[in-house]
Scaffold this active site. Sequence first.
Site, PDB file in Angstrom:
ATOM      1  N   GLY A  68     -22.633   3.813 -20.322  1.00 27.82           N
ATOM      2  CA  GLY A  68     -21.583   4.798 -20.072  1.00 27.82           C
ATOM      3  C   GLY A  68     -21.631   5.336 -18.658  1.00 27.82           C
ATOM      4  O   GLY A  68     -20.594   5.526 -18.005  1.00 27.82           O
ATOM      5  N   LYS A  81     -24.441 -11.259 -31.257  1.00 30.67           N
ATOM      6  CA  LYS A  81     -23.543 -11.932 -30.310  1.00 30.67           C
ATOM      7  C   LYS A  81     -23.020 -13.249 -30.892  1.00 30.67           C
ATOM      8  O   LYS A  81     -21.866 -13.618 -30.654  1.00 30.67           O
ATOM      9  CB  LYS A  81     -24.271 -12.149 -28.989  1.00 30.67           C
ATOM     10  CG  LYS A  81     -24.621 -10.832 -28.302  1.00 30.67           C
ATOM     11  CD  LYS A  81     -25.607 -11.006 -27.163  1.00 30.67           C
ATOM     12  CE  LYS A  81     -25.944  -9.656 -26.541  1.00 30.67           C
ATOM     13  NZ  LYS A  81     -27.011  -9.755 -25.513  1.00 30.67           N
TER      14      LYS A  81
END
Length: 338
Positions: free
Chosen positions: A15, A227
């Site tokens: 972030g 993934k």
Amino acid sequence: MDECKLVLIGFGAVGQGVARAISMKKEMINEKFGISLKVVAAGDSSSSAICQDGLDEELLLKTKEETGKLANYPEYGSDISGIDILDAVDYDVLIEATPTNIVDAEPAKSLTLKAFADGKDVVTSNKGHLALFYKEIIEAKEKAGVDFKFEASVGGAMPIINLCQETLASCGISSIKGILNGTTNYILSRMTTEGMTYENTLAESQQLGIAETDPTQDVEGIDAACKVVILANSVLGIDATYDDVEVRGISDVSLEAINLAKEEGYYVKLIGEVSRKQLKVSPRLVKKNSPFAIDGTLNLANITTDLADDITVMGKGAGSLETASAMLTDLINIIKNK
């Protein structure tokens, strides 16, 4: 659209990288696309900073670094946190960068579905909700008629989802095989080149900040398996969840096995494989001179297509600014479609 109002939730390494990337690139984006980016809210795990007129990205970073909480952002700091931030401000796109949760996918799942229900677009780096609830998330996105981008969830800065879905749109893709976790690649590389044991290399990786204090998700193959699920769904159209992946990590790979492989001209790598025949993560032998023989924290994926044969991409699989680059690209692609 001449202005794009952003809510950024999750103010850890990724972030903060997004905030830094926006600060670095917002002028370029305005000049190139005629869109002014404005961060109207940013939230960490227990607080936020909220201002409809826009927040200063560098001041957000400084506040977090010096005080540890966005609640201390001058004048606009707040105790509002989590999903409540989405009701506290008017915005266009949710940038979701909370930590991956492979148990129940929260808070990413609730944040994403809430944003969809409110008609907002979403960019995420999170793997948990995609690995556990991909079909449900995509159905909600389609019902809401919004954009949802998640390039950063696989391979950090290594472009693979957008590459497969857009650049290779003419091709049928039958399989993807790759090194999808930089931490394990670093550990195996150091064991190979320096002759260090798994335990000593893991400790070194933790001291360098490459491996987490609790490295389970990386070394047991969980991160790579998430993934694999995301690629299976998004690229090959396979309706799969985490439970469909055969997973084995690297914690039982011995130095003796690595040295024996090296003598025979091979390296040991943790490989994720996505195909209609199998979804699998496991340590495998790769030839020394093959594209898979990469060192350090790099990620690599080999994509097998029907028209373009094999295509290999490589890039940094982690890093705050590198991962943020993928999220900012996703945001730009959303803006371009408006």
